[in-house]
Design a protein around this motif. Structure first.
Motif, PDB file in Angstrom:
ATOM      1  N   PHE A 193      37.037  36.538  35.507  1.00 49.37           N
ATOM      2  CA  PHE A 193      36.788  35.167  35.743  1.00 49.37           C
ATOM      3  C   PHE A 193      37.378  34.339  36.915  1.00 49.37           C
ATOM      4  N   ILE A 194      38.657  34.440  36.820  1.00 49.24           N
ATOM      5  CA  ILE A 194      39.641  33.900  37.765  1.00 49.24           C
ATOM      6  C   ILE A 194      39.376  34.278  39.113  1.00 49.24           C
ATOM      7  N   ILE A 195      39.079  35.596  39.352  1.00 47.60           N
ATOM      8  CA  ILE A 195      39.038  36.228  40.570  1.00 47.60           C
ATOM      9  C   ILE A 195      37.697  35.621  40.992  1.00 47.60           C
ATOM     10  N   MET A 196      36.795  35.516  40.546  1.00 48.41           N
ATOM     11  CA  MET A 196      35.368  34.824  40.924  1.00 48.41           C
ATOM     12  C   MET A 196      35.490  33.375  40.990  1.00 48.41           C
ATOM     13  N   MET A 197      36.117  32.762  40.083  1.00 47.02           N
ATOM     14  CA  MET A 197      36.251  31.435  40.556  1.00 47.02           C
ATOM     15  C   MET A 197      37.003  31.036  41.781  1.00 47.02           C
ATOM     16  N   LEU A 198      37.897  32.062  42.015  1.00 48.97           N
ATOM     17  CA  LEU A 198      38.815  31.520  43.121  1.00 48.97           C
ATOM     18  C   LEU A 198      38.235  32.177  44.595  1.00 48.97           C
ATOM     19  N   GLY A 199      36.973  32.936  44.227  1.00 47.37           N
ATOM     20  CA  GLY A 199      36.299  33.694  45.180  1.00 47.37           C
ATOM     21  C   GLY A 199      37.184  34.705  46.180  1.00 47.37           C
ATOM     22  N   LEU A 200      38.081  35.524  45.543  1.00 48.14           N
ATOM     23  CA  LEU A 200      38.963  36.296  46.210  1.00 48.14           C
ATOM     24  C   LEU A 200      38.033  37.471  46.746  1.00 48.14           C
ATOM     25  N   ALA A 201      37.378  38.021  46.069  1.00 47.00           N
ATOM     26  CA  ALA A 201      36.647  39.343  46.659  1.00 47.00           C
ATOM     27  C   ALA A 201      35.511  39.296  47.261  1.00 47.00           C
ATOM     28  N   PRO A 202      35.305  39.920  48.457  1.00 45.59           N
ATOM     29  CA  PRO A 202      36.346  40.776  48.893  1.00 45.59           C
ATOM     30  C   PRO A 202      36.950  40.239  50.107  1.00 45.59           C
ATOM     31  N   GLN A 203      36.708  39.320  50.816  1.00 46.36           N
ATOM     32  CA  GLN A 203      37.181  38.710  52.167  1.00 46.36           C
ATOM     33  C   GLN A 203      38.543  38.495  52.145  1.00 46.36           C
ATOM     34  N   ASP A 204      39.254  37.912  51.142  1.00 45.51           N
ATOM     35  CA  ASP A 204      40.402  37.300  51.159  1.00 45.51           C
ATOM     36  C   ASP A 204      41.467  38.298  50.756  1.00 45.51           C
ATOM     37  N   VAL A 205      40.992  39.415  50.521  1.00 38.04           N
ATOM     38  CA  VAL A 205      42.085  40.488  50.135  1.00 38.04           C
ATOM     39  C   VAL A 205      43.095  40.748  51.237  1.00 38.04           C
ATOM     40  N   PRO A 206      44.343  40.433  51.044  1.00 43.81           N
ATOM     41  CA  PRO A 206      45.341  41.039  52.023  1.00 43.81           C
ATOM     42  C   PRO A 206      45.130  42.567  52.397  1.00 43.81           C
ATOM     43  N   GLU A 207      45.603  42.548  53.629  1.00 44.24           N
ATOM     44  CA  GLU A 207      45.509  44.107  54.116  1.00 44.24           C
ATOM     45  C   GLU A 207      46.224  45.116  52.926  1.00 44.24           C
ATOM     46  N   GLY A 208      45.638  46.038  52.763  1.00 42.67           N
ATOM     47  CA  GLY A 208      46.441  46.962  51.728  1.00 42.67           C
ATOM     48  C   GLY A 208      47.499  47.492  52.027  1.00 42.67           C
ATOM     49  N   PRO A 209      48.560  47.895  51.091  1.00 44.72           N
ATOM     50  CA  PRO A 209      49.474  48.202  51.332  1.00 44.72           C
ATOM     51  C   PRO A 209      49.885  49.736  52.412  1.00 44.72           C
ATOM     52  N   SER A 210      50.795  49.566  53.407  1.00 43.05           N
ATOM     53  CA  SER A 210      50.691  50.743  54.389  1.00 43.05           C
ATOM     54  C   SER A 210      51.483  51.567  53.829  1.00 43.05           C
ATOM     55  N   TRP A 211      51.570  52.821  54.699  1.00 45.05           N
ATOM     56  CA  TRP A 211      52.260  54.010  53.930  1.00 45.05           C
ATOM     57  C   TRP A 211      53.640  53.693  54.160  1.00 45.05           C
ATOM     58  N   GLN A 212      54.420  52.780  55.143  1.00 46.07           N
ATOM     59  CA  GLN A 212      55.546  52.559  55.073  1.00 46.07           C
ATOM     60  C   GLN A 212      56.147  51.849  53.899  1.00 46.07           C
ATOM     61  N   ARG A 213      55.318  51.267  53.122  1.00 47.44           N
ATOM     62  CA  ARG A 213      55.414  50.576  51.573  1.00 47.44           C
ATOM     63  C   ARG A 213      55.311  51.779  50.636  1.00 47.44           C
ATOM     64  N   TRP A 214      54.165  52.678  51.111  1.00 44.03           N
ATOM     65  CA  TRP A 214      54.003  53.550  50.026  1.00 44.03           C
ATOM     66  C   TRP A 214      55.239  54.683  49.889  1.00 44.03           C
ATOM     67  N   GLY A 215      55.789  54.959  50.837  1.00 37.53           N
ATOM     68  CA  GLY A 215      56.708  56.012  51.029  1.00 37.53           C
ATOM     69  C   GLY A 215      57.698  55.896  50.034  1.00 37.53           C
ATOM     70  N   PRO A 216      58.736  54.846  50.392  1.00 38.91           N
ATOM     71  CA  PRO A 216      59.910  54.688  49.403  1.00 38.91           C
ATOM     72  C   PRO A 216      59.601  54.371  48.017  1.00 38.91           C
ATOM     73  N   LEU A 217      58.405  53.654  47.790  1.00 42.92           N
ATOM     74  CA  LEU A 217      58.048  53.443  46.250  1.00 42.92           C
ATOM     75  C   LEU A 217      57.553  54.800  45.667  1.00 42.92           C
ATOM     76  N   ALA A 218      56.755  55.686  46.584  1.00 44.61           N
ATOM     77  CA  ALA A 218      56.256  56.798  45.682  1.00 44.61           C
ATOM     78  C   ALA A 218      57.419  57.444  45.152  1.00 44.61           C
ATOM     79  N   LEU A 219      58.553  57.666  46.183  1.00 42.82           N
ATOM     80  CA  LEU A 219      59.792  58.480  45.909  1.00 42.82           C
ATOM     81  C   LEU A 219      60.540  57.953  44.708  1.00 42.82           C
ATOM     82  N   LEU A 220      60.725  56.354  44.689  1.00 45.42           N
ATOM     83  CA  LEU A 220      61.342  55.856  43.619  1.00 45.42           C
ATOM     84  C   LEU A 220      60.295  55.870  41.983  1.00 45.42           C
ATOM     85  N   SER A 221      59.100  55.888  42.313  1.00 49.16           N
ATOM     86  CA  SER A 221      58.462  56.112  41.047  1.00 49.16           C
ATOM     87  C   SER A 221      58.592  57.445  40.486  1.00 49.16           C
TER      88      SER A 221
END
Lengths: 168, 100
Positions: A70-98
């Protein structure tokens, strides 16, 4: 039979959760999370908790996730306002940590002397749970009800119109 | 027979996935979804422990956890709406000033 079902449901839940956390669109993430919550509710049932399973479906998958949608649709977030997805530079260390945290957790659990212990067949009737909830844990129920009241007041305070000039 | 260690392992994996979601995403709604996943891992531990010790207490606490989660979600989503009205964005990095 119940054992096989438990493991199937467990891996379904983990797969749905993994898909959920890698989505960029929050609507898709919530839908995958609902699938994972249903699998988790069935796992609760297999662990002898029919009432908790029912409430998991009604409260979690029903009410809370619908509130998210309800909140997502009320704010009209999907899908044009979605910030660009996590890049591999963010994925790498996180995948290692997790993965290191996950491996440590699994090692700790399986090296524990209690790891091989089996869960005996167990079924808790809703009546017994209700009696415990409203006799031994009556104070906890009261405190939780107060907390729900405070949350309502807090949500109301946050939802008031902004003062002039602060709204952009 | 379900092994207690395996139930705990599922719960631990669920918790780590939720933690990954919190650390990975920059959008506030996805961070909240990560918190939800972690709370579900905790409630799986409660229910599995309740079945292992054949006691009612774990399930009672799973129910209380569900109620507390509902309260948390109510406040958090109200805050999401507030932040959206404030800056028209939900990227957590944008909210980096103490005053406006």
């Amino acid at each position: 039979m119940a054992t096989v079902l438990f493991y199937i449901l467990g891996f379904t839940m983990l797969a749905a959760t993994l898909l959920c956390i890698t989505r960029r669109n929050p609507v898709h993430a919530v839908i995958y999370l609902v699938a994972g919550l249903f699998a988790l509710a069935l796992m609760f049932y297999l662990l002898g908790a029919p009432l908790v399973a029912a409430w998991q479906v009604i409260v979690y998958a029903g009410a809370i996730m619908v509130l998210f949608l309800f909140i997502i649709m009320m704010l009209g977030l999907a899908p044009q306002d979605v910030p660009e997805g996590p890049s591999w530079q963010r994925w790498g260390p996180l995948a290692l940590l997790s993965s290191s945290i996950m491996i440590c957790t699994l090692l700790l659990i399986f090296k524990d002397p209690m790891a091989g212990q089996q869960i005996d067949d167990f079924y808790l009737a809703p009546q017994v749970l209700g009696e415990a909830l409203f006799s031994r844990y009556a104070l906890a129920v009261e405190i939780v009800s107060f907390q729900l009241l405070f949350a309502t007041i807090g949500a109301y305070m946050l939802g008031r119109p902004l003062p002039k000039g602060e709204d952009q | 027979m379900i092994s207690f260690g395996h139930a705990l392992a599922f719960a631990g994996a669920l918790f780590v996935l939720g933690l990954t979601c919190v650390l990975l995403h920059r959008q506030i709604l996805m961070i909240l979804i990560g918190v939800e996943i972690m709370l579900n891992g905790a409630s799986l531990v409660f229910v599995a422990a309740s079945a292992y010790w054949q006691q009612v207490d774990g399930q009672v606490f799973a129910l209380l956890l569900m109620a507390i989660t509902a309260a948390e979600v109510a406040v958090a989503l109200a805050m999401v709406v507030y932040l959206w009205r404030r800056k028209r964005t939900l990227v957590a990095d944008e909210f980096n000033r103490m005053r406006g």
